[in-house]
Structure formats: C-alpha cells, structure tokens
Design a protein around this motif. Structure first.
Motif, PDB file in Angstrom:
ATOM      1  N   LEU A 140    -122.400 -53.993   0.457  1.00 42.69           N
ATOM      2  CA  LEU A 140    -121.265 -54.887   0.683  1.00 42.69           C
ATOM      3  C   LEU A 140    -121.246 -56.023  -0.330  1.00 42.69           C
ATOM      4  N   VAL A 141    -120.118 -56.127  -1.040  1.00 37.63           N
ATOM      5  CA  VAL A 141    -119.862 -57.251  -1.943  1.00 37.63           C
ATOM      6  C   VAL A 141    -118.687 -58.022  -1.373  1.00 37.63           C
ATOM      7  N   LEU A 142    -118.872 -59.326  -1.178  1.00 37.57           N
ATOM      8  CA  LEU A 142    -117.779 -60.180  -0.705  1.00 37.57           C
ATOM      9  C   LEU A 142    -117.330 -61.088  -1.834  1.00 37.57           C
ATOM     10  N   LEU A 143    -116.048 -61.080  -2.121  1.00 41.07           N
ATOM     11  CA  LEU A 143    -115.468 -61.990  -3.100  1.00 41.07           C
ATOM     12  C   LEU A 143    -115.143 -63.278  -2.362  1.00 41.07           C
ATOM     13  N   VAL A 144    -115.828 -64.350  -2.733  1.00 41.60           N
ATOM     14  CA  VAL A 144    -115.711 -65.613  -2.024  1.00 41.60           C
ATOM     15  C   VAL A 144    -115.261 -66.700  -2.996  1.00 41.60           C
ATOM     16  N   GLY A 145    -114.301 -67.484  -2.576  1.00 43.82           N
ATOM     17  CA  GLY A 145    -113.828 -68.587  -3.398  1.00 43.82           C
ATOM     18  C   GLY A 145    -112.722 -69.339  -2.680  1.00 43.82           C
ATOM     19  N   PRO A 146    -112.349 -70.480  -3.209  1.00 42.86           N
ATOM     20  CA  PRO A 146    -111.297 -71.265  -2.562  1.00 42.86           C
ATOM     21  C   PRO A 146    -109.945 -70.539  -2.638  1.00 42.86           C
ATOM     22  N   PRO A 147    -108.996 -70.946  -1.801  1.00 43.96           N
ATOM     23  CA  PRO A 147    -107.664 -70.347  -1.873  1.00 43.96           C
ATOM     24  C   PRO A 147    -107.106 -70.420  -3.292  1.00 43.96           C
TER      25      PRO A 147
END
Length: 149
Positions: A16-23
């Motif tokens: 599992l890779v989650l792309l995380v970042g601000p809106p």
C-alpha cells in the motif's frame, strides 16, 4: 519516483502506497499520470461505490460496502495494481468501516496506490479533526506514505 515506489512494493506483505499532501497539492494529478503511464484506470470510490450503495437499504449498507468495494476493485485493477481516489465515502460513520484497514486488506492481494484525503503528521495519518464524527487516526505501519508538499 512514484512509478519506482509502486514497483518496489511488489514484494512487501502489504503493498500500500498512500499519496498524502495538503489539498490541491497534486495528489489526484499524480495518480492520474500513473494511471496513464501504467494503463490502469483509477477507481473513484465516492462516485462508484456511492452509486451502488444508493440501491441498497441504508440498514444494510454497512454490511455490503466491503464486498461491493472488493468487487469494484477486482473489476478495475490491472497488472497487479489498483489505483484509488476520492475515498472520503469510506469514512462515513454509517458504513462502520476502518478505511485504512480496508485499504491494507486490498493491498495484501495486489499493489494499491491511493490518495489519502487527510494528513500525515508525526508518523500518524489522520482524517478530519479530533472531535469530528468522521475523525480517524492511524499509525503508518504496514504502508508506504508518499508525501507531496
């Protein structure tokens, strides 16, 4: 960089890779580019799963949501890769799901890259603020966060 990471996780237990970042940081665009390069469609969970859940009585939705999502994932996954976006529906309290655990289960069978609609701070993933009915908080164990600034 994301392409290489998606290839490298193939041998992990949880892929599992989650792309995380601000809106508006480009998470969805990055996933769309990966989709185009790999010729794998993106499953937009909110629209697709939401449409199916509307046809089910509200008292049964929480029972059927995981199986419906699995069926949808099996339909769109290609080349051992599942791409997910717009997963906010999974946090709906009425569905009684643990969204991250659900994603991890999918990531045992195949590589999964998903846009995380919350934030990563101090080694913890969160969705919604504390006190919000949909608030979730998780450790990052068993997944690979791909942080976008």
């Amino acid at each position: 960089m994301l392409d290489r990471l998606v290839d490298e996780i193939a041998n992990l237990n949880s892929k599992l890779v989650l792309l995380v970042g601000p809106p508006r940081s480009g998470k969805t665009d990055l996933l769309a580019q990966l989709s185009e390069r790999r010729n794998v469609p993106v499953l937009r969970v909110g629209a697709t799963l939401g449409r199916q859940l509307l046809a089910i009585p509200s008292t049964q939705r929480h029972l059927l949501a995981p199986d419906l999502l699995k069926h949808l994932a099996d339909e769109v996954a290609s080349r051992g890769l599942l791409l997910l976006d717009n997963i906010e529906l999974l946090f709906d309290g009425a569905l009684r799901l643990s969204p991250l655990n659900l994603l991890k289960r999918h990531a045992h069978a195949r590589r999964v890259a998903a846009v995380w609609p919350g934030e990563l701070r101090d080694g913890r993933l969160s969705y919604a603020s504390a006190g919000h009915p949909e608030h979730q908080d998780y450790a990052v164990e068993g997944l690979v966060p791909f942080k976008i600034q």
